[in-house]
Design a protein around this motif. Structure first.
Motif, mmCIF file in Angstrom:
data_model
loop_
_atom_site.group_PDB
_atom_site.id
_atom_site.type_symbol
_atom_site.label_atom_id
_atom_site.label_comp_id
_atom_site.label_asym_id
_atom_site.label_seq_id
_atom_site.Cartn_x
_atom_site.Cartn_y
_atom_site.Cartn_z
ATOM 1 N N ALA A 115 0.836 -1.205 0.000
ATOM 2 C CA ALA A 115 0.000 0.000 0.000
ATOM 3 C C ALA A 115 0.867 1.249 0.000
ATOM 4 N N GLY A 116 1.949 1.239 0.781
ATOM 5 C CA GLY A 116 2.836 2.389 0.844
ATOM 6 C C GLY A 116 3.478 2.693 -0.494
ATOM 7 N N ALA A 117 3.892 1.649 -1.211
ATOM 8 C CA ALA A 117 4.495 1.839 -2.533
ATOM 9 C C ALA A 117 3.499 2.479 -3.489
ATOM 10 N N LEU A 118 2.242 2.064 -3.413
ATOM 11 C CA LEU A 118 1.208 2.650 -4.276
ATOM 12 C C LEU A 118 0.973 4.120 -3.925
ATOM 13 N N PHE A 119 0.995 4.447 -2.636
ATOM 14 C CA PHE A 119 0.847 5.845 -2.224
ATOM 15 C C PHE A 119 1.990 6.697 -2.768
#
Length: 250
Positions: A115-119
């Motif tokens: 999720a962090g990478a997508l953000f």
């Protein structure tokens, strides 16, 4: 970041070139990430990084709970403790048997970095960064209504959700872009919140002795817990590096 407005220098008032802004932002993110991981390894980290410790725990436990839902289980509740630890309880039979149970255990460690990478990638465009902040703030508040069942957790997660929504709705574009990058970075490194946890077979949480996440994976699948800890740590780091490369790619 090249799609954001130029940032005026706080001293001279002149506009800083986009390339300079990007270098400053990337350098700050890297320094903040390294500093956060290092400080997390000391007992007094809770006093310095307390909000980010709570956010890291929320990311972790939500990973477990949402993975359980996806695999056919029930996400019963999420409990956060004042010392920064937490617990996600789920029930029901999971799809894929032992593999499903291993995936739920791994989701607490790997869900947040994904999720962090997508953000972080979303920060390339203001519109995406803006809606990502609204989404994250909304999910924080929604989790309070649906799953968080400790008084401390309700208060802490509500404050975090409201703060992120205020940033999304009231702050300038450049700050929103940097905020979603920073929060995405925190999600990626949440795997390293307690580095020794990755390489521990069992832990005590809330007075209960239980298997660690890597210990549960090892129980369900082949290979020892330290192998899974090493694999998850390496994958989380690669996700952070690659997402930053994409976000800052010209």
């Amino acid at each position: 970041m090249k799609n954001f407005s130029d940032i005026p220098d706080p001293v001279s008032g002149k506009s800083i070139s986009p390339n300079t802004v990007e270098k400053m932002g990337l350098s700050w993110l890297i320094i903040a990430a390294i500093t956060t991981v290092v400080l997390w390894q000391f007992p007094w980290e809770n006093y310095i990084l307390y909000p980010f410790t709570i956010l890291a725990t929320w990311f972790h436990e939500m990973g477990h709970g949402l993975a359980a839902i996806i695999l056919g289980g029930n996400f019963q509740k999420l409990v956060l403790y004042q010392n920064g630890s937490g617990l996600a309880q789920h029930s029901g039979k999971l799809f894929l048997g032992p593999i499903g149970r291993a995936l739920v255990a791994a989701a607490g460690l790997m869900g947040p970095p994904i999720a962090g990478a997508l953000f972080i990638i979303a920060s390339r465009k203001f519109r995406h960064a803006h809606y990502s902040l609204i989404f994250l703030g909304g999910i924080l508040l929604l989790s309070v209504f649906l799953w968080v069942r400790s008084l401390f957790g309700i208060i802490a997660i509500s404050l975090l959700g409201i703060t992120i929504l205020i940033i999304a709705l009231k702050s300038p574009k450049w700050l929103q872009g940097f905020a979603i990058q920073f929060l995405g970075t925190q999600a990626c490194i949440s795997t390293f919140h307690q580095l020794d946890y990755l390489f521990t077979h069992s832990v005590t949480i809330g007075g209960r002795n239980m298997l660690s996440d890597t210990g549960q994976i090892a129980e369900q699948l082949l290979l020892p817990y330290w192998f899974w800890g090493s694999l998850i740590a390496a994958t989380s780091f690669l996700l952070l590096v690659q997402s930053l490369r994409i976000a800052y790619r010209q």
